[in-house]
Design an enzyme around this catalytic site. Structure first.
Site: not given
Ligand code: IVH
Length: 483
Positions: A111, A113, A115, A219, A307, A401, A404, A417, A422
């Site tokens: 899935e 991730k 931010d 999720y 990551k 500056c 000026c 400055c 100025c």
């Molecule tokens: S699962 C026990 N799924 O990433 C499982 N987390 O670095 C709980 N996050 O604390 C998390 N997208 O806030 C899960 N598709 C996703 C996510 C996700 C973003 C965040 C979440 C978690 C953090 C971990």
């Protein structure tokens, strides 16, 4: 029909229309009709305060101002995820999963991730509360703010206890819009989407949270076993059918190599998504195995977060120019050959002060590595020494500056400055005076402050109040007219 019934019916219809619009992205009525029903509801609720409900669709524009958030103890700890930074980290994870389960090949769900900010929703038919993760054990009750996100269901068609977790986030468009407003008001920008989402959800005034253009994807169905669901992929489908917005960008993968291909594809795709992702989350699909895997103190062993490495590009440092701030502080800025990094074109980056440039050993004409801190603010990492030709010019700090010509005063690493008259300082202070956190004078942003100053419509803050004397000249300017 009684008033009570009419109100209930209007609320149910508006919730359905919210779902169609914000979750399915497929409305069945037009905006005018929606507004008409909403106005009807608001009127009836005003005439009959005895039927007030904090979960009414009319309350989703916010309004409640709190002095602090209540604490919520999570029924089950809200965990975080362990990280992987390479394909080999993912293969190691897979090996452990295979060893513990005794299976040859594992089915995973990969899935996005996102931010943003992890949020838990607890329902008993109606939403009981929405809370932040906090320290994982105790979070904050941010229900009113989360309800301003109209894709979040306030009621479900089933009455059973249910807990769902997901991510509240600020789409790229909303973040760009918010940062534009902040820049105009001279306020510090949000460095990334996560800070922006967290800052918005933690607003004590829910009407402000409501203006932030937040959205959410769900999720994790915490108690899915109460519904005899065995697979995570199935639990996401059930969340869909209950009216939650789940992210359609996900894939069920057979074995870790399929996961690795998906990660590669997503690395390309991420800049075209309407929201920021910082990696890919990988979960074992068969939840019947979860107890076998167990947990470390803060993370489950059945999932991992890959990551993305920060994107680094190279470009040419063409020149270093100077800006003068309100306090007189002189900031050197890199003028770069425009280059695309992390989804947008960069041509300027702050160099902070003389020492920063010396520490990085930067020369004008250098090729430099650029990345974005938190994926938003461009930053020079270091010069590409191997690319030097000998034609690069050393950087020399200015002594006067640039606006000026007043001799600069050095205080620690910074140059100032000190001329209070100025023009650059005057413009910056007028702009600062007019900014949102000060007098909040709409329309008097940096550009207009500079334009009016150069036209001599004002020379200092006091003159702002005599702008009417320049009415005719202002109307004559491009983009200005009589109101
Ligand atoms: S699962 C026990 N799924 O990433 C499982 N987390 O670095 C709980 N996050 O604390 C998390 N997208 O806030 C899960 N598709 C996703 C996510 C996700 C973003 C965040 C979440 C978690 C953090 C971990």
């Amino acid at each position: 029909m009684s008033v009570k019934e009419t109100i209930a019916q209007l609320r149910a219809s508006l919730e359905k229309y919210n779902y169609e619009y914000y979750v399915l992205d497929n409305p069945s009525i037009d905006d005018a009709e929606y507004d008409r029903l909403m106005q009807q509801l608001i009127l009836l609720e005003k005439e009959h305060p005895e039927y007030y409900s904090s979960l009414s669709p009319s309350q989703r524009v916010g309004g409640l101002v709190q002095d602090k958030f209540k604490e919520v103890k999570h029924k089950r700890q809200m965990l975080s995820l362990a990280n992987a930074f390479s394909d080999d980290d993912l293969r190691d994870f897979d090996k452990k999963v295979r060893d513990i389960s005794g299976l040859k090949k594992i089915t995973y769900v990969a899935e996005m991730k996102i931010d943003g900010l992890g949020i838990s929703l607890v329902y008993q038919g109606a939403l009981q509360y929405a809370s932040t993760r906090g320290d994982g054990v105790v979070g904050e009750d941010v229900t009113t703010n989360v309800l301003t996100i109209k894709s979040v269901p306030s009621h479900l068609k089933i009455k059973e206890d249910l807990e769902v977790r997901g991510e509240v986030f600020m789409p790229k468009k909303s973040l760009a819009h918010l940062n534009r407003i902040k820049a105009e008001a001279g306020e510090p920008l949000f460095a990334n989407a996560r800070n922006a989402a967290a800052g918005s959800i933690r607003q004590l005034d829910s009407a402000i949270a409501a203006t932030r253009g937040l959205d959410a994807y769900w999720y994790y169905f915490v108690n899915s076993s109460d519904f005899n669901i065995r697979f995570h992929s199935e639990s996401l489908k059930m969340l869909d059918s209950l009216g939650f917005k789940t992210n359609p960008e996900r894939r069920v993968c057979q074995g870790i190599e399929e996961v690795i291909s998906y990660v590669k594809e997503s690395t390309e795709k991420r800049h075209h998504l309407p929201y920021d992702i910082d990696g890919i989350v990988i979960k074992v699909d068969d939840m019947a195995l979860y107890d076998k895997f167990g947990y470390t103190a803060k993370t489950p062993r059945w999932a991992i977060a890959y990551k993305f490495p920060p994107e680094v590009v190279t470009t040419k440092l063409k020149d270093i120019i100077f800006t003068v701030g309100r306090t007189g502080k002189i900031t050197p800025n890199a003028v770069l050959d425009p280059v695309r990094v992390a989804g947008s074109v960069v041509q300027r980056a702050t160099l902070h002060n003389e020492d920063f440039i010396a520490e990085k050993n930067l020369m004008i004409g250098d090729f430099v590595f650029i990345r974005k801190a938190g994926d938003v603010i461009p930053e020079i990492v270091k010069p590409v020494i191997e690319k030097r030709t000998g034609l690069e010019k050393p950087f020399v700090m200015i002594t006067n500056c640039p606006v000026c010509t007043e001799p600069l005063k050095k205080i620690e690493a910074m140059h100032f400055c000190v001329n209070p008259f100025c023009p650059a300082r005057q413009i910056e202070s007028i702009f600062h005076f007019a900014s949102r956190n000060a007098m909040d004078i709409e329309g008097l942003g940096e550009r207009v402050a500079e334009q009016f100053f150069n036209q001599a419509f004002f020379k200092n803050i006091v003159d702002i109040y005599d702008l009417k004397n320049h009415r005719e000249q202002i109307i004559a300017l491009d983009g200005w007219q009589k109101k």
